[in-house]
Write an enzyme that holds these catalytic residues in place. Structure first.
Site, PDB file in Angstrom:
ATOM      1  N   LYS A  22     -20.345 -29.708 -15.949  1.00 29.30           N
ATOM      2  CA  LYS A  22     -21.331 -29.840 -17.018  1.00 29.30           C
ATOM      3  C   LYS A  22     -21.855 -28.470 -17.448  1.00 29.30           C
ATOM      4  CE  LYS A  22     -25.687 -30.223 -16.360  1.00 29.30           C
ATOM      5  NZ  LYS A  22     -27.148 -30.435 -16.339  1.00 29.30           N
ATOM      6  N   ASN A  23     -22.157 -27.610 -16.480  1.00 27.67           N
ATOM      7  CA  ASN A  23     -22.785 -26.329 -16.803  1.00 27.67           C
ATOM      8  C   ASN A  23     -21.819 -25.326 -17.418  1.00 27.67           C
ATOM      9  OD1 ASN A  23     -25.281 -27.215 -15.951  1.00 27.67           O
ATOM     10  ND2 ASN A  23     -25.075 -26.388 -13.891  1.00 27.67           N
ATOM     11  N   ARG A  93     -32.543 -28.394 -21.601  1.00 28.65           N
ATOM     12  CA  ARG A  93     -32.799 -26.981 -21.787  1.00 28.65           C
ATOM     13  C   ARG A  93     -31.600 -26.234 -22.346  1.00 28.65           C
ATOM     14  NH1 ARG A  93     -32.445 -22.134 -18.990  1.00 28.65           N
ATOM     15  NH2 ARG A  93     -34.172 -20.720 -19.427  1.00 28.65           N
ATOM     16  N   CYS A 117     -35.190 -30.439 -16.945  1.00 30.32           N
ATOM     17  CA  CYS A 117     -35.781 -30.860 -15.682  1.00 30.32           C
ATOM     18  C   CYS A 117     -37.089 -30.116 -15.410  1.00 30.32           C
ATOM     19  CB  CYS A 117     -34.812 -30.583 -14.530  1.00 30.32           C
ATOM     20  SG  CYS A 117     -33.439 -31.731 -14.443  1.00 30.32           S
ATOM     21  N   ARG A 122     -38.906 -21.832 -16.667  1.00 33.87           N
ATOM     22  CA  ARG A 122     -37.618 -21.222 -16.997  1.00 33.87           C
ATOM     23  C   ARG A 122     -37.730 -20.673 -18.422  1.00 33.87           C
ATOM     24  NH1 ARG A 122     -32.971 -25.310 -14.943  1.00 33.87           N
ATOM     25  NH2 ARG A 122     -33.984 -26.809 -16.304  1.00 33.87           N
ATOM     26  N   ASP A 306     -28.819 -25.506  -6.945  1.00 29.15           N
ATOM     27  CA  ASP A 306     -28.472 -26.872  -7.310  1.00 29.15           C
ATOM     28  C   ASP A 306     -27.931 -27.688  -6.138  1.00 29.15           C
ATOM     29  OD1 ASP A 306     -29.328 -26.641  -9.891  1.00 29.15           O
ATOM     30  OD2 ASP A 306     -27.337 -26.549 -10.802  1.00 29.15           O
ATOM     31  N   VAL A 328     -35.139 -19.517  -6.204  1.00 25.81           N
ATOM     32  CA  VAL A 328     -34.738 -19.473  -7.610  1.00 25.81           C
ATOM     33  C   VAL A 328     -35.771 -20.153  -8.501  1.00 25.81           C
ATOM     34  CG1 VAL A 328     -32.926 -20.087  -9.257  1.00 25.81           C
ATOM     35  CG2 VAL A 328     -32.317 -19.373  -6.934  1.00 25.81           C
ATOM     36  N   ARG A 398     -27.435 -37.375 -16.306  1.00 29.24           N
ATOM     37  CA  ARG A 398     -27.330 -36.091 -16.993  1.00 29.24           C
ATOM     38  C   ARG A 398     -26.297 -35.185 -16.325  1.00 29.24           C
ATOM     39  NH1 ARG A 398     -31.893 -32.897 -16.620  1.00 29.24           N
ATOM     40  NH2 ARG A 398     -30.758 -31.532 -18.034  1.00 29.24           N
TER      41      ARG A 398
END
Length: 419
Positions: A22-23, A93, A117, A122, A306, A328, A398
């Site tokens: 996904k990213n 985002r 999220c 961020r 993650d 993070v 998601r």
């Protein structure tokens, strides 16, 4: 709205295929705005965030075609709007990633400030500072970033913090800028490299992706291309932890072990037997209870934030005490309260969670709070006594493609029902 009902106690066994990342897919979809011709993207996961991004591009006027294998063809030649509305951007985002491509190719963009999220601050200030240094005229008005530029110019940028989306946005903007752009303290994540490789296949001139210094020489135009998304390392890691927690034996196909070295090292430390091939990973616990591990999250190639929630869940039923430090994001232990309701012994002190493993967790109705926290609750449900209900699973949708089907194929007793 749906929820998942999980009857715990089954050991996971079998093979599953890992979906595309996904990213990586989200920034590559945004990058289609840069191309003069159609771009075809393969191995795209069928996720809510992908659907949202496609809807956003469609509202701008782009033509999108999807085949039965979820290959997506995007043609930006029909664009008529340069606007990303709050209604879509607030849910995700990554929508901010259209800002750089719109600005560098079309000279204007109106993009809502993003949502996503609730895992901490961020800010997008690093995106805006970089674009301003490249010559963009930027204002923030009424919750929207309003940007314009004739042609961006290459500059030497030093990022104050390592930011994945910031690196991606500025890298895309630099591809059509005049001159050379250097991004220092750049994010090194595999998904950044995947975006760079896609841009290179479109004709971009990029060097150093995957290191902390990326050099981009601007070109006059980019062409269409066909590109295959890399496998999802976080989905891979999540199913590896599920296997470890349940004492199962699982083989994950269509993945890349070299992208998960930090995760595999911790699973080894937890007592898992792991073997790997070029595009597969097999994990087995040999019937043993996992050992607790201590983790400190950090940008790639460190341990991924993650995967923090999933290992927190593992520590809850592991032998011994584990200390997990989240460096993070500052608000990423919201899953702990739900795990405590299942009988987990977890104490949060600032950005650290200290867990002492218990013999078993007890089922409970649970509420998902963000994407990876949701996954950790599903993992906890797999090993809990009784039937666990996980509500608000739109967070899971998601980032995980058909999670209940994949777990069911491994022998888990899990089903999706209306809330």
């Amino acid at each position: 709205m749906d929820k998942l009902i999980i009857q715990g106690g089954a050991k996971l066994h079998g093979d599953i295929r890992i979906s595309g990342a996904k990213n990586a897919a989200l920034p590559i979809l945004a990058a289609t705005l840069l191309a003069d011709g159609p771009v075809t993207i393969g191995n795209v996961p069928h996720l809510h965030d992908i659907t949202t991004t496609m809807e956003l591009l469609g509202q701008m006027g782009l033509e999108l075609t999807v085949d039965e294998k979820m290959n997506i063809e995007v043609d930006a030649s029909t664009i008529r709007e340069f606007f990303a509305p709050y209604e879509l951007v607030r849910t995700m985002r990554a929508s901010i990633l259209v800002l750089g491509p719109l600005l560098t190719r079309f000279g204007r963009a109106d993009v809502s400030l993003p949502g996503g999220c609730a895992i901490g601050s961020r800010p997008v200030n690093l995106h805006l500072q970089g674009l301003a240094a490249m010559g963009a005229d930027l204002t923030v008005d009424g919750g929207y970033i309003r940007a314009s530029a004739k042609r961006l110019k290459g500059v030497d940028l030093v990022m104050d913090l390592v930011t994945v989306t910031g690196t991606e946005n500025l890298m895309m903007a630099a591809t059509l800028a005049k001159g050379v752009t250097v991004i220092r303290n750049a994010a090194r994540e595999p998904e950044v490299v995947d975006l760079a490789n896609c841009l290179i296949s479109m004709g971009a001139r990029i060097e150093g992706a995957g290191t902390d210094t990326v050099r981009i020489e601007g070109v006059d135009s980019l062409s269409g291309t066909t590109y295959e998304i890399l496998p999802d390392r976080i989905e891979t890691g999540t199913y590896l932890v599920a296997a470890a927690m349940t004492g199962g034996n699982v083989r994950l196909k269509n993945t890349r072990p070299e992208l998960l070295e930090a995760v595999l090292a911790k699973l080894n430390e937890a007592g898992a037997a792991i073997t790997t091939g070029e595009n597969w990973i097999e994990i087995g616990m040999n019937g043993q209870r996992p050992r607790a591990v201590s983790i400190h999250t950090s940008p790639y190639p460190g341990f991924p934030t993650d995967m923090q929630a999933q290992f927190t869940a593992l520590n809850c039923i592991a032998e011994g005490t584990g200390v997990i430090t989240e460096s993070v994001f500052e608000n990423r232990f919201m899953h702990v309260l739900e795990l405590q309701r299942m009988g987990a012994q977890v104490k949060v002190e600032g950005n650290t969670a200290i867990t002492t493993g218990v013999d078993y967790l007890k089922s409970a109705p649970l509420m998902a709070t963000d994407l990876r926290a949701s996954a950790s609750l599903v993992l906890a449900g797999l090993v809990a006594r009784g039937a666990t209900e996980v509500d608000r699973i739109y967070h899971i949708d998601r980032g995980y493609e058909t999670i209940e089907e994949k777990l069911s194929n491994l022998g888990a007793h899990i089903r999706r029902v209306p809330s």
